[in-house]
Design an enzyme around this catalytic site. Structure first.
Site, short mmCIF file in Angstrom:
data_model
loop_
_atom_site.label_atom_id
_atom_site.label_comp_id
_atom_site.label_asym_id
_atom_site.label_seq_id
_atom_site.Cartn_x
_atom_site.Cartn_y
_atom_site.Cartn_z
N GLY A 71 0.48 -0.71 0.48
CA GLY A 71 0.12 0.16 0.14
C GLY A 71 0.99 1.28 -0.36
CB ILE B 35 6.43 7.83 -4.43
CG1 ILE B 35 8.47 6.96 -4.79
CG2 ILE B 35 6.87 8.83 -3.79
CD1 ILE B 35 8.60 8.44 -7.01
CE1 TYR C 40 17.26 6.89 -2.06
CE2 TYR C 40 17.35 7.37 -0.63
CZ TYR C 40 17.23 7.05 -1.54
OH TYR C 40 19.55 6.55 -1.15
CG LEU D 12 3.65 2.77 8.48
CD1 LEU D 12 2.55 1.94 8.18
CD2 LEU D 12 4.10 3.22 10.13
CG LEU E 51 8.72 -0.15 10.22
CD1 LEU E 51 10.17 0.32 10.85
CD2 LEU E 51 8.29 -0.76 11.53
CB CYS F 272 4.07 8.82 1.84
SG CYS F 272 5.77 8.33 2.28
#
Length: 231
Positions: free
Chosen positions: A89, A92, A94, A156, A169, A186
């Protein structure tokens, strides 16, 4: 760095005799992203009702990962870092050296956990780990992860198949933050990121990993033989 073939060859756990530990911890060092992802999926597909849960502690070479809800436009520019579209879920993010990654391969039913409860547990483990270093961290409503003064320090994302989780995570220890400037982390434009090093913490990824592991082990419910806690 461990070769992908070695990681992919990790054997799935066969049904275990009584007395087998309920949790196996693997400390994998720095491993390539895609072989690790494939190994997580293979483990999850092959595990039985008796397979011990596992936590994998590791780092990745530089890579962007794009979750199922991810939109390619959140990669703002090409900086030569690979982009991998994956099945967790989220949006994006890094990964790179200096970032602690913990993958949780957990049978939720056997521990009486719901998906949202596992997400909250992971966030709390990061918060507790940081508190042990004197850093106050918190959740943010509607934006999964862990934040310090509004800046993201822990991300996470999970995938759950047949009641069993994989992915997990990531906690910024002393990772280079520059690659985050080339994405909307995110999916949030202008989201700031921080790392433990910014707060004067000198511990390396392996040391922080042990503190995080302790927090996770403390928070994870026990394995219930009937698959749920007694009434």
């Amino acid at each position: 760095m461990i070769a992908g073939g070695e990681l992919a060859a990790l054997p799935p756990q066969a049904p275990q005799p009584a007395g087998t530990p309920a949790l196996v911890v693997r400390r994998l060092g720095c491993v390539d992203y895609e072989p690790t992802w494939h190994a997580m999926r293979a483990f999850t597909d092959a595990r039985s009702a008796d397979t011990p849960d596992e936590i994998w502690l590791l780092e990745h070479p530089p890579v962007y990962t794009l979750g199922q809800a991810g939109q390619p436009e959140h990669l703002l520019r090409d900086v030569g870092i690979p982009l991998v579209k994956i099945d967790r879920g989220g949006q994006i993010t890094y990964h790179g050296p200096g970032q602690l990654v913990a993958y949780l391969l957990i049978d939720l039913h056997r521990r009486g956990l719901k998906v949202r409860e596992l997400v909250t547990l992971m966030e709390q483990a990061v918060i507790d780990c940081l508190a042990g270093y004197g850093v106050g961290a918190e959740r943010k409503a509607g934006a999964p992860g862990v934040y310090v003064d509004g800046a993201k320090i822990g991300a996470l994302g999970l995938r759950v198949r047949n009641g069993r989780s994989y992915h997990g995570l990531a906690l910024n220890v002393d990772v280079d933050l520059a690659p985050f400037s080339s994405i909307n982390p995110c999916g949030y434009e202008g989201l700031r990121t921080v790392r433990m090093k910014d707060f004067g913490i000198a511990d390396d990824v392996a040391s922080v990993g042990e503190h995080l592991l302790t927090a996770l082990q403390r928070l994870l419910p026990p394995v219930y033989p009937a698959g749920r806690p007694p009434a």
